[in-house]
Every structure is written in structure tokens, then in C-alpha cells.
Write a protein that holds these residues in place. Structure first.
Motif, mmCIF file in Angstrom:
data_model
loop_
_atom_site.group_PDB
_atom_site.id
_atom_site.type_symbol
_atom_site.label_atom_id
_atom_site.label_comp_id
_atom_site.label_asym_id
_atom_site.label_seq_id
_atom_site.Cartn_x
_atom_site.Cartn_y
_atom_site.Cartn_z
ATOM 1 N N ALA A 1 0.838 -1.199 0.000
ATOM 2 C CA ALA A 1 0.000 0.000 0.000
ATOM 3 C C ALA A 1 0.875 1.252 0.000
ATOM 4 O O ALA A 1 0.581 2.216 -0.712
ATOM 5 N N LEU A 2 1.940 1.239 0.788
ATOM 6 C CA LEU A 2 2.857 2.377 0.825
ATOM 7 C C LEU A 2 3.514 2.601 -0.533
ATOM 8 O O LEU A 2 3.610 3.732 -1.011
ATOM 9 N N ALA A 3 3.946 1.527 -1.168
ATOM 10 C CA ALA A 3 4.572 1.643 -2.485
ATOM 11 C C ALA A 3 3.581 2.168 -3.517
ATOM 12 O O ALA A 3 3.935 3.005 -4.356
ATOM 13 N N ALA A 4 2.344 1.716 -3.458
ATOM 14 C CA ALA A 4 1.330 2.205 -4.393
ATOM 15 C C ALA A 4 1.080 3.693 -4.194
ATOM 16 O O ALA A 4 0.987 4.450 -5.170
ATOM 17 N N LEU A 5 0.984 4.123 -2.935
ATOM 18 C CA LEU A 5 0.782 5.550 -2.659
ATOM 19 C C LEU A 5 1.969 6.383 -3.142
ATOM 20 O O LEU A 5 1.787 7.476 -3.701
ATOM 21 N N LEU A 6 3.178 5.890 -2.933
ATOM 22 C CA LEU A 6 4.354 6.624 -3.378
ATOM 23 C C LEU A 6 4.423 6.716 -4.899
ATOM 24 O O LEU A 6 4.750 7.769 -5.456
ATOM 25 N N LEU A 7 4.105 5.624 -5.580
ATOM 26 C CA LEU A 7 4.158 5.633 -7.039
ATOM 27 C C LEU A 7 3.095 6.548 -7.639
ATOM 28 O O LEU A 7 3.391 7.392 -8.496
ATOM 29 N N ILE A 8 1.868 6.403 -7.200
ATOM 30 C CA ILE A 8 0.781 7.219 -7.739
ATOM 31 C C ILE A 8 0.968 8.682 -7.342
ATOM 32 O O ILE A 8 0.793 9.587 -8.167
ATOM 33 N N GLY A 9 1.331 8.912 -6.089
ATOM 34 C CA GLY A 9 1.584 10.281 -5.635
ATOM 35 C C GLY A 9 2.765 10.907 -6.352
ATOM 36 O O GLY A 9 2.734 12.095 -6.686
ATOM 37 N N GLY A 10 3.800 10.136 -6.596
ATOM 38 C CA GLY A 10 4.971 10.651 -7.309
ATOM 39 C C GLY A 10 4.653 11.058 -8.735
ATOM 40 O O GLY A 10 5.125 12.097 -9.214
ATOM 41 N N ILE A 11 3.845 10.272 -9.403
ATOM 42 C CA ILE A 11 3.442 10.619 -10.769
ATOM 43 C C ILE A 11 2.603 11.891 -10.758
ATOM 44 O O ILE A 11 2.817 12.798 -11.570
ATOM 45 N N ALA A 12 1.663 11.977 -9.836
ATOM 46 C CA ALA A 12 0.807 13.165 -9.750
ATOM 47 C C ALA A 12 1.613 14.408 -9.401
ATOM 48 O O ALA A 12 1.441 15.472 -10.018
ATOM 49 N N VAL A 13 2.508 14.297 -8.424
ATOM 50 C CA VAL A 13 3.327 15.438 -8.016
ATOM 51 C C VAL A 13 4.230 15.882 -9.159
ATOM 52 O O VAL A 13 4.397 17.078 -9.407
ATOM 53 N N HIS A 14 4.790 14.928 -9.880
ATOM 54 C CA HIS A 14 5.665 15.262 -10.999
ATOM 55 C C HIS A 14 4.911 16.042 -12.074
ATOM 56 O O HIS A 14 5.406 17.060 -12.575
ATOM 57 N N ILE A 15 3.738 15.589 -12.417
ATOM 58 C CA ILE A 15 2.945 16.268 -13.449
ATOM 59 C C ILE A 15 2.522 17.656 -12.980
ATOM 60 O O ILE A 15 2.681 18.650 -13.698
ATOM 61 N N ILE A 16 1.999 17.747 -11.768
ATOM 62 C CA ILE A 16 1.480 19.032 -11.274
ATOM 63 C C ILE A 16 2.612 20.055 -11.090
ATOM 64 O O ILE A 16 2.489 21.195 -11.521
ATOM 65 N N LEU A 17 3.702 19.655 -10.463
ATOM 66 C CA LEU A 17 4.781 20.613 -10.220
ATOM 67 C C LEU A 17 5.455 21.069 -11.512
ATOM 68 O O LEU A 17 5.843 22.234 -11.625
ATOM 69 N N ASN A 18 5.588 20.184 -12.482
ATOM 70 C CA ASN A 18 6.197 20.605 -13.738
ATOM 71 C C ASN A 18 5.302 21.552 -14.517
ATOM 72 O O ASN A 18 5.793 22.415 -15.232
ATOM 73 N N ARG A 19 3.991 21.409 -14.397
ATOM 74 C CA ARG A 19 3.101 22.354 -15.047
ATOM 75 C C ARG A 19 3.115 23.711 -14.348
ATOM 76 O O ARG A 19 3.057 24.753 -14.991
#
Length: 56
Positions: free
Chosen positions: A35-53
Motif C-alpha cells: 500500500a505504501l509503495a502504491a501511494l508513493l508511485l501514484i503520488g509521485g506521478i501526480a506530483v511530478h505532473i502538477i509541479l512541472n506544469r
């Protein structure tokens, strides 16, 4: 600071992969690392997209 923020999502994704690697190497009975790995992966993808925009 902007360089760190642009790469923060990638760091979260790498942390998720490390958690999955540790889970695969050690026979852990609990599903908490998954569950922790899933949260980190999904959160990391979302954070990467949002912060780069936002930062561009």
C-alpha cells in the motif's frame, strides 16, 4: 530550489520502487509495504505532473 521541486516526483517514484524491492526480497506477511509503495508511485506521478506544469 526549482530543480529540486521539479525532481521531487521522481524521488517519490524511486522511493516506491525501493519499497517494492525490499518487499520482494524479504518475506513480509503484511500488505502495508504494498500500500505504501502504491501511494508513493501514484503520488509521485501526480506530483511530478502538477509541479512541472506549475513551475514552467
Amino acid at each position: 530550489m526549482n530543480t529540486f521541486l521539479k525532481n521531487f516526483g521522481i524521488l517519490l517514484i524511486i522511493a516506491g520502487v525501493v519499497v517494492l524491492a525490499v518487499y520482494a526480497m524479504n518475506p513480509i506477511v503484511s500488505n502495508t509495504p504494498l500500500a505504501l509503495a502504491a501511494l508513493l508511485l501514484i503520488g509521485g506521478i501526480a506530483v511530478h505532473i502538477i509541479l512541472n506544469r506549475v513551475l514552467e
